[in-house]
Design an enzyme around this catalytic site. Sequence first.
Site, PDB file in Angstrom:
ATOM      1  N   GLU A  66      10.424  -1.946   7.418  1.00 13.29           N
ATOM      2  CA  GLU A  66       9.181  -1.220   7.661  1.00 13.29           C
ATOM      3  C   GLU A  66       8.758  -1.410   9.113  1.00 13.29           C
ATOM      4  O   GLU A  66       8.096  -2.403   9.433  1.00 13.29           O
ATOM      5  CB  GLU A  66       8.083  -1.756   6.745  1.00 13.29           C
ATOM      6  CG  GLU A  66       8.491  -1.764   5.289  1.00 13.29           C
ATOM      7  CD  GLU A  66       7.341  -1.424   4.379  1.00 13.29           C
ATOM      8  OE1 GLU A  66       7.581  -0.688   3.440  1.00 13.29           O
ATOM      9  OE2 GLU A  66       6.214  -1.861   4.648  1.00 13.29           O
ATOM     10  N   HIS A  85       4.545  -8.098   3.207  1.00  8.68           N
ATOM     11  CA  HIS A  85       4.146  -6.797   3.756  1.00  8.68           C
ATOM     12  C   HIS A  85       3.401  -7.006   5.078  1.00  8.68           C
ATOM     13  O   HIS A  85       2.672  -7.989   5.244  1.00  8.68           O
ATOM     14  CB  HIS A  85       3.251  -6.063   2.749  1.00  8.68           C
ATOM     15  CG  HIS A  85       3.019  -4.640   3.123  1.00  8.68           C
ATOM     16  ND1 HIS A  85       2.077  -4.272   4.056  1.00  8.68           N
ATOM     17  CD2 HIS A  85       3.638  -3.507   2.734  1.00  8.68           C
ATOM     18  CE1 HIS A  85       2.125  -2.957   4.209  1.00  8.68           C
ATOM     19  NE2 HIS A  85       3.064  -2.462   3.422  1.00  8.68           N
TER      20      HIS A  85
HETATM   21  P1  PGA Z   1       2.781   4.359   4.167  1.00 13.10           P
HETATM   22  O1  PGA Z   1       2.802   2.839   3.700  1.00 13.10           O
HETATM   23  O2  PGA Z   1       3.795   5.084   3.330  1.00 13.10           O
HETATM   24  O3  PGA Z   1       1.375   4.805   3.869  1.00 13.10           O
HETATM   25  O4  PGA Z   1       3.114   4.368   5.594  1.00 13.10           O
HETATM   26  C1  PGA Z   1       4.021   2.169   3.627  1.00 13.10           C
HETATM   27  C2  PGA Z   1       3.774   0.708   3.522  1.00 13.10           C
HETATM   28  O5  PGA Z   1       2.722   0.221   3.896  1.00 13.10           O
HETATM   29  O6  PGA Z   1       4.631  -0.018   3.057  1.00 13.10           O
END
Ligand code: PGA
Length: 259
Positions: free
Chosen positions: A168, A96
């Site tokens: 992401e 992540h």
């Molecule tokens: P968020 O987080 O939905 O709050 O943007 C997503 C993530 O960190 O994977």
Amino acid sequence: MNRKPIIIANWKMNLSSSGLERFFSHFTIDDKDLDKVQTIFCPSFTLLSQVCSFISDRPLALGAQNVFWEERGAYTGEVSAQQLSDVGCQYVIVGHSERRRLFNEDDEMVNKKIQLVLKHKMIPVVCLGENFREKESGQTRKVIEQKLSVCLKDLRSFELKKIIISYEPIWAISTNPNNPDKLADSPEEAQVIHKFIRKTVGNMFDEHTARAFTVIYGGSVNPENIEGFAKMNDIDGVLVGGASREADKFQKIVGAYLN
Ligand code: PGA
């Protein structure tokens, strides 16, 4: 190819034991409907057993937010894949962007984690994406290609079919200091990148693998924008941070995949 939608709640370092009962008493989607998707809860390590007891016997799954890449040993503060499996985890988030940014995790480490998670018969959810500077300078594809080549190094195609990639874009994550308005990527732009990820995996492995494996989107997903992501061909689901902490918001997001 029909890929089952995956919806992941990444609670990060939030929620406490006392909030779980409330969350699950408000999470009221019918089990019959939940069977159509794969919904995964990723709480902090200390809450894994408790969440497991709330979801057992229901079509819901447990995931961890991190793992260490060695089997066991003198690694104070780390948690092993065996320990996660013992407590009922079926999924593990690796790489992540918060771990990359705050704890200097790199793609080599992510690769080692993926291999260990697979060895323990769990499914890695591999997060990757570009930052704002890389996006602005037109580097998105290059960055993704580079990350995929290291993260997926030495994996075989049958293993890849089990993996989930979570695209992401770092600039779109709601807690990113540079994203005060919590703006998501547009579903159309995300679709283009997802297709690119599939194509890159096709080049690294083969066409069949590229069609079979799962790519989901993460970054400021909420009940208002979910419909756009849910209808995109190459976006197989979402990883949700902030909006997954409230049961009513999260079930609206899951609900978008049940129509
Ligand atoms: P968020 O987080 O939905 O709050 O943007 C997503 C993530 O960190 O994977």
